[in-house]
Design an enzyme around this catalytic site. Structure first.
Site, PDB file in Angstrom:
ATOM      1  N   ARG A   1     128.866   4.136  59.709  1.00 15.48           N
ATOM      2  CA  ARG A   1     128.421   4.167  58.306  1.00 15.48           C
ATOM      3  C   ARG A   1     126.966   4.634  58.221  1.00 15.48           C
ATOM      4  NH1 ARG A   1     131.102  -1.080  55.367  1.00 15.48           N
ATOM      5  NH2 ARG A   1     131.075   0.304  53.576  1.00 15.48           N
TER       6      ARG A   1
ATOM      7  N   ASP B   1     139.701   1.330  50.334  1.00 19.76           N
ATOM      8  CA  ASP B   1     139.635  -0.133  50.223  1.00 19.76           C
ATOM      9  C   ASP B   1     140.988  -0.761  49.899  1.00 19.76           C
ATOM     10  OD1 ASP B   1     137.000  -0.084  50.865  1.00 19.76           O
ATOM     11  OD2 ASP B   1     136.230  -0.576  48.880  1.00 19.76           O
TER      12      ASP B   1
ATOM     13  N   ASP C   1     122.548   9.185  56.284  1.00 15.92           N
ATOM     14  CA  ASP C   1     121.819  10.463  56.284  1.00 15.92           C
ATOM     15  C   ASP C   1     121.843  11.156  54.914  1.00 15.92           C
ATOM     16  OD1 ASP C   1     124.641  10.605  57.202  1.00 15.92           O
ATOM     17  OD2 ASP C   1     124.320  12.766  57.031  1.00 15.92           O
ATOM     18  N   GLN C   2     122.930  11.000  54.159  1.00  7.95           N
ATOM     19  CA  GLN C   2     123.019  11.690  52.858  1.00  7.95           C
ATOM     20  C   GLN C   2     122.107  11.030  51.818  1.00  7.95           C
ATOM     21  OE1 GLN C   2     124.784  14.687  52.591  1.00  7.95           O
ATOM     22  NE2 GLN C   2     124.735  14.253  54.788  1.00  7.95           N
TER      23      GLN C   2
ATOM     24  N   ASN D   1     131.566  -3.698  43.611  1.00  2.00           N
ATOM     25  CA  ASN D   1     130.774  -2.545  44.044  1.00  2.00           C
ATOM     26  C   ASN D   1     129.971  -1.918  42.901  1.00  2.00           C
ATOM     27  OD1 ASN D   1     131.603  -2.984  46.622  1.00  2.00           O
ATOM     28  ND2 ASN D   1     133.106  -1.320  46.682  1.00  2.00           N
TER      29      ASN D   1
HETATM   30  C1  UD1 Z   1     131.439   2.224  49.388  1.00  2.00           C
HETATM   31  C2  UD1 Z   1     132.039   0.859  49.161  1.00  2.00           C
HETATM   32  C3  UD1 Z   1     133.149   0.589  50.170  1.00  2.00           C
HETATM   33  C4  UD1 Z   1     134.163   1.729  50.165  1.00  2.00           C
HETATM   34  C5  UD1 Z   1     133.483   3.084  50.298  1.00  2.00           C
HETATM   35  C6  UD1 Z   1     134.439   4.260  50.122  1.00  2.00           C
HETATM   36  C7  UD1 Z   1     130.158  -0.384  48.290  1.00  2.00           C
HETATM   37  C8  UD1 Z   1     129.151  -1.445  48.517  1.00  2.00           C
HETATM   38  N1  UD1 Z   1     130.987  -0.124  49.304  1.00  2.00           N
HETATM   39  O1  UD1 Z   1     130.853   2.201  50.688  1.00  2.00           O
HETATM   40  O2  UD1 Z   1     133.782  -0.628  49.803  1.00  2.00           O
HETATM   41  O3  UD1 Z   1     135.039   1.561  51.262  1.00  2.00           O
HETATM   42  O4  UD1 Z   1     132.455   3.224  49.297  1.00  2.00           O
HETATM   43  O5  UD1 Z   1     135.061   4.187  48.875  1.00  2.00           O
HETATM   44  O6  UD1 Z   1     130.254   0.198  47.223  1.00  2.00           O
HETATM   45  N2  UD1 Z   1     128.758   8.856  55.006  1.00  2.00           N
HETATM   46  C9  UD1 Z   1     127.947   9.646  55.781  1.00  2.00           C
HETATM   47  N3  UD1 Z   1     126.605   9.684  55.471  1.00  2.00           N
HETATM   48  C10 UD1 Z   1     126.069   8.979  54.436  1.00  2.00           C
HETATM   49  C11 UD1 Z   1     126.918   8.176  53.657  1.00  2.00           C
HETATM   50  C12 UD1 Z   1     128.257   8.138  53.960  1.00  2.00           C
HETATM   51  O7  UD1 Z   1     128.391  10.297  56.718  1.00  2.00           O
HETATM   52  O8  UD1 Z   1     124.861   9.076  54.219  1.00  2.00           O
HETATM   53  C13 UD1 Z   1     130.204   8.786  55.308  1.00  2.00           C
HETATM   54  C14 UD1 Z   1     130.689   7.392  55.702  1.00  2.00           C
HETATM   55  O9  UD1 Z   1     130.530   7.177  57.089  1.00  2.00           O
HETATM   56  C15 UD1 Z   1     132.137   7.459  55.285  1.00  2.00           C
HETATM   57  C16 UD1 Z   1     132.119   8.346  54.034  1.00  2.00           C
HETATM   58  O10 UD1 Z   1     130.888   9.060  54.082  1.00  2.00           O
HETATM   59  O11 UD1 Z   1     132.912   8.079  56.271  1.00  2.00           O
HETATM   60  C17 UD1 Z   1     132.191   7.620  52.717  1.00  2.00           C
HETATM   61  O12 UD1 Z   1     131.206   6.603  52.694  1.00  2.00           O
HETATM   62  P1  UD1 Z   1     130.575   6.054  51.336  1.00  2.00           P
HETATM   63  O13 UD1 Z   1     131.356   6.599  50.185  1.00  2.00           O
HETATM   64  O14 UD1 Z   1     129.109   6.317  51.377  1.00  2.00           O
HETATM   65  O15 UD1 Z   1     130.822   4.501  51.459  1.00  2.00           O
HETATM   66  P2  UD1 Z   1     129.842   3.335  51.117  1.00  2.00           P
HETATM   67  O16 UD1 Z   1     129.022   3.716  49.918  1.00  2.00           O
HETATM   68  O17 UD1 Z   1     129.143   2.853  52.315  1.00  2.00           O
END
Ligand code: UD1
Length: 421
Positions: A122, A307, A125-126, A23
């Protein structure tokens, strides 16, 4: 269809070398296209997610030279296309980092909406909120996200993330690096890979401070330079081997890691009865395979990583008493593996965000199907600990994130074969 065939019941003994963090590498490879100078990335994991990303970067015109399995030389001065339509990139979640990197460097980006493991909703929006705070126009249509910087380029902005997001923190960091003025990101993620990305960007001439805390400040710079950088070790790969030893019993030295990154996992496995010694860049874990029940709640770093949820769940299925496992990041993650573990004799009851796991003395081999990357890892651990033969299907998920898994486990005494049907 490729499968792993596992004959369980052997303790794991020996040493295992952990690779670079997938990652971190995904974000750093995209950051490498933000300079026209050559960048050399070392300690790159040789896994399919990384290879797909490199192919996508090559498709838009960058020169990619894989000098050996774990080293790549990238020169992005030849990039000519700001629209990524490489078919396979949709399959990896980290495709969204191309938005931040291209928008930051070229003021424009068009990338397919990200895919990745199906572990819950996933949204992005942020990420979009961050780009908009820097003045970008963002549109989503036809399965693509399109971002355009305003005339004069991105301007530093102030972003308060509504939710702690690894991806949004990294993406905003990428775009802000080459914006004019200062960007402040509050309530950001603190994972080791965020710090690694910031260290890489700083080594290229960026001015980022606060990575690893709740507030990151980015003073935009006009350009970045090239250089050589080595990716940090993979916390989750290391944690997966630790969970495997805890569940199967044995004694393994887990080498080339940063023990501090493992604290959240180490403390839970110690609570469950494993004995763990930290060295400078390694951990030795010893387990009799007899584990105690525990309680785990997944949280952003430094909390227990989502994870590692599935892997610790396997340990719980074999522990004495009743364990509780609460998922706070991805709501549907249990569904990727719990039914499969139940078919091996595990006793798991899911109520909302919590799994109640009543330990059993022995799991029994079965044919099971991986539904995502970490679920696949957990099923392999279950197969290694179980009595009899386990067949794990859908292993392409596992190969997205674990390098030479069969080779590494075999060296520890496991009976595991990969077969192509
Ligand atoms: C990354 C990792 C993934 C890990 C996750 C949490 C990579 C490629 N993947 O995923 O393996 O499981 O971090 O440690 O690095 N969310 C929103 N809006 C957004 C972005 C996120 O609501 O714009 C929510 C997601 O649905 C989730 C939470 O925030 O519930 C955390 O997600 P996020 O930390 O962004 O995970 P990823 O970056 O997709």
């Amino acid at each position: 269809m490729e499968q792993y065939v596992i004959r369980g019941g052997n303790p794991l003994v020996g040493e295992v070398e952990i690779g670079g963090a997938k990652n971190a590498a995904l974000a750093i490879l995209t950051a490498a296209i933000m300079t026209d100078e050559t960048v050399v990335i070392e300690n790159l994991p040789d896994v399919s997610d990384i290879n797909v990303l490199l192919e996508a970067i090559a498709e838009i015109g960058a020169t990619i030279d894989r000098t050996d399995r774990h080293t790549v030389r990238i020169n992005a001065s030849t990039i000519g296309d700001l629209s990524v339509d490489y078919e396979y990139i949709k399959k990896i979640r980290a495709s969204y980092y191309l938005l931040g990197a291209l928008l930051g460097k070229y003021k424009k980006a068009e990338v397919p909406l990200p895919g990745g493991c199906n572990i819950g909703s996933r949204p992005i929006d942020q990420h979009i909120k961050g780009f908009e705070a820097m003045g970008a126009m963002v549109e989503q249509s036809g399965g693509y996200v399109t971002c355009d910087a305003p005339e004069g380029g991105l301007q530093g902005g102030h972003v308060y993330l509504d939710i702690v997001s690894v991806g949004a923190t990294m993406n905003i960091l990428l775009a802000a690096t080459l914006a004019s003025g200062m960007t402040i990101i509050e309530n950001c993620a603190k994972e080791p890979h965020i710090v690694d990305l910031a260290n890489f960007l700083n080594a290229m001439g960026a001015r980022i401070s606060g990575a690893g805390t709740d507030v990151i400040k980015v003073r935009g710079v006009p350009q970045l330079r090239g250089g050589t950088y080595s990716i940090i070790p993979d916390q989750i790969e290391a944690g997966t081997y630790m969970a495997a030893v805890a569940a199967c019993g044995g004694e393994v030295k887990i080498c080339n890691i940063i023990p501090k990154h493992m604290d959240c996992i180490t403390s839970k496995l110690q609570e469950m009865g494993a004995s763990i010694i930290n060295y400078d860049d390694a951990i030795r874990i010893r387990s009799t395979g007899k584990l105690h029940h525990t309680t785990v709640k997944t949280r952003p770093y430094p909390g227990f990583p989502t994870d590692m949820q599935a892997q610790i769940c396997v340990c719980m299925t074999l522990a004495s008493g009743i364990s509780r496992l609460t998922e706070n990041v991805y709501e549907t993650r249990f569904f990727g593996y719990c039914t499969e573990l139940q078919s091996m004799g595990a006793n798991i009851l899911i109520t909302g965000k919590t799994a109640t796991v009543t330990g059993t003395k022995q799991l029994t081999g079965a044919t099971v199907c991986a539904h995502d990357l970490r679920a696949g890892a957990a099923l392999i651990i279950a197969g290694l600990a179980a009595q009899g033969t386990t067949v794990v299907e859908n292993i392409h998920f596992v190969e997205r994130g674990y390098e030479r898994l069969v080779e590494k486990l075999t060296a520890l005494g496991a009976h595991i074969r990969r077969i192509d049907d």
